[in-house]
Design an enzyme around this catalytic site. Structure first.
Site, mmCIF file in Angstrom:
data_model
loop_
_atom_site.group_PDB
_atom_site.id
_atom_site.type_symbol
_atom_site.label_atom_id
_atom_site.label_comp_id
_atom_site.label_asym_id
_atom_site.label_seq_id
_atom_site.Cartn_x
_atom_site.Cartn_y
_atom_site.Cartn_z
ATOM 1 N N LYS A 21 0.839 -1.207 0.000
ATOM 2 C CA LYS A 21 0.000 0.000 0.000
ATOM 3 C C LYS A 21 0.873 1.256 0.000
ATOM 4 C CE LYS A 21 -3.856 -2.317 2.283
ATOM 5 N NZ LYS A 21 -4.631 -2.576 3.518
ATOM 6 N N GLN A 77 -4.192 -0.965 9.677
ATOM 7 C CA GLN A 77 -4.215 -2.320 9.119
ATOM 8 C C GLN A 77 -4.798 -3.306 10.133
ATOM 9 O OE1 GLN A 77 -3.517 -3.034 5.979
ATOM 10 N NE2 GLN A 77 -3.846 -5.225 6.196
ATOM 11 N N ASP A 92 -10.589 3.479 4.311
ATOM 12 C CA ASP A 92 -10.985 2.065 4.269
ATOM 13 C C ASP A 92 -12.508 1.910 4.230
ATOM 14 O OD1 ASP A 92 -9.101 -0.020 4.113
ATOM 15 O OD2 ASP A 92 -8.429 0.310 6.174
HETATM 16 N N1 GUN Z 1 -6.923 -6.366 6.592
HETATM 17 C C1 GUN Z 1 -7.360 -7.146 5.583
HETATM 18 N N2 GUN Z 1 -7.928 -6.391 4.612
HETATM 19 C C2 GUN Z 1 -7.840 -5.108 5.037
HETATM 20 C C3 GUN Z 1 -8.233 -3.868 4.469
HETATM 21 O O1 GUN Z 1 -8.815 -3.773 3.380
HETATM 22 N N3 GUN Z 1 -7.953 -2.767 5.209
HETATM 23 C C4 GUN Z 1 -7.342 -2.837 6.422
HETATM 24 N N4 GUN Z 1 -7.125 -1.705 7.078
HETATM 25 N N5 GUN Z 1 -6.963 -3.966 6.963
HETATM 26 C C5 GUN Z 1 -7.207 -5.095 6.275
#
Ligand code: GUN
Length: 290
Positions: free
Chosen positions: A56, A100, A123
């Site tokens: 990311k 995350q 998100d």
């Molecule tokens: N953990 C697994 N998928 C995601 C996501 O799309 N965003 C975040 N913040 N954590 C995750």
């Protein structure tokens, strides 16, 4: 056997989207002096999360945006994490905040997600953004993976209205928001979950099957109606005779011959999740541009 299924190329779709986002980000910087900035917070050392976070951050910078990374130790308290979020909420140079998941057990995930300013919640997990989506309003942030799935579906099915969609899995990250987006696009939607008695009986009736169960190879060839479109959200690490590989929730070799179109793993939904995160970050920054 030759796969009759048509491969949906998430890599190519995401590349195009990312290049459009980069142009818009550069324009925002040049015209308004705003450098879109994403703060990425990770707590602990989950190896899969570390890979996602690295990807990311790299994608953010490749899109001409800034990333600010906060890696906290696994023993971080909830209060310490909430303090950091308060600081990031107040920081006008930060437009998007991503924490995350999963978080260590001592931290209440919902308390953390709801502490993020909804205007920076790229998100789309804050209760306000989840609520806006639930009532059919798309002026909040939509979770990245379901948004990416919808783009891939639209690329092969311009008209979704009237189709029967089955979503396998009902997490807040994928299954639930996915079901809402499909319903709002005019689909009749069934969501299956751990208590569903016969998941295969549901998927066999579907024109669209979206699988987000976290269970490698769950969906088999005879679960799919001929001509259905299959979207595989799964990212599972599996040991194979050829070594460790990333596999989806769909038994690809069995399902592809029946499907009209199918996403591969890797190279399907995964790249779209990141591209949609960049899109949400750009939108957050544009919000500040007025
Ligand atoms: N953990 C697994 N998928 C995601 C996501 O799309 N965003 C975040 N913040 N954590 C995750």
């Amino acid at each position: 056997m030759e796969a009759a299924g048509k491969l949906i190329n998430g890599v190519a779709f995401a590349r195009q989207l990312r290049s459009e986002i980069r142009q818009e980000a550069e324009n925002l910087h040049a015209v308004h002096g705003i450098l879109p900035t994403l703060a990425v917070v990770m707590v602990g050392n989950d190896p899969a999360s570390a890979v996602y976070v690295r990807n990311k951050i790299r994608a953010t910078e490749q899109a001409g945006m800034r990333s600010v990374s906060h890696h906290l130790p696994a023993i971080t308290s909830e209060a310490e994490l909430l303090d950091l979020i308060a600081t990031l909420n107040a920081d006008e140079t930060v437009h998007g905040i991503l924490v995350q998941l999963p978080l260590p057990a001592q931290i209440d995930r919902d308390a953390v997600l709801d502490a993020i300013s909804p205007a920076k919640d790229v998100d789309g997990f804050h209760i306000v953004n989840a609520g806006l989506l639930a009532v059919g309003r798309h002026d909040g942030f939509i979770p990245c993976t379901p948004m990416g799935c919808m783009m891939l579906l639209h690329s092969v099915l311009p008209e979704l209205a009237g189709l029967h969609a089955v979503v396998v899995g009902c997490s807040n990250i994928v299954g639930r928001p996915m079901a809402r987006l499909l319903q709002q696009a005019g689909c009749t939607v069934t969501v299956t979950h751990l208590q569903t008695r016969d998941v295969a009986a549901e998927t066999r009736r579907a024109d669209i099957v979206v699988v987000a169960a976290g269970h490698p190879g769950l969906v088999r060839g005879d679960w799919i109606k001929p001509g259905a479109v299959v979207i595989d959200v799964g990212i599972n690490r599996a040991e194979t005779p050829q070594g460790a590989r990333i596999v989806g929730d769909v038994a690809f070799d069995e399902v592809a011959p029946h499907a009209a179109a199918i996403t591969p793993v890797p190279g399907g939904v995964g790249p779209m999740t990141i591209a949609c995160l960049l899109q949400n970050t750009l939108r957050a920054a544009q919000g500040l541009a007025g």
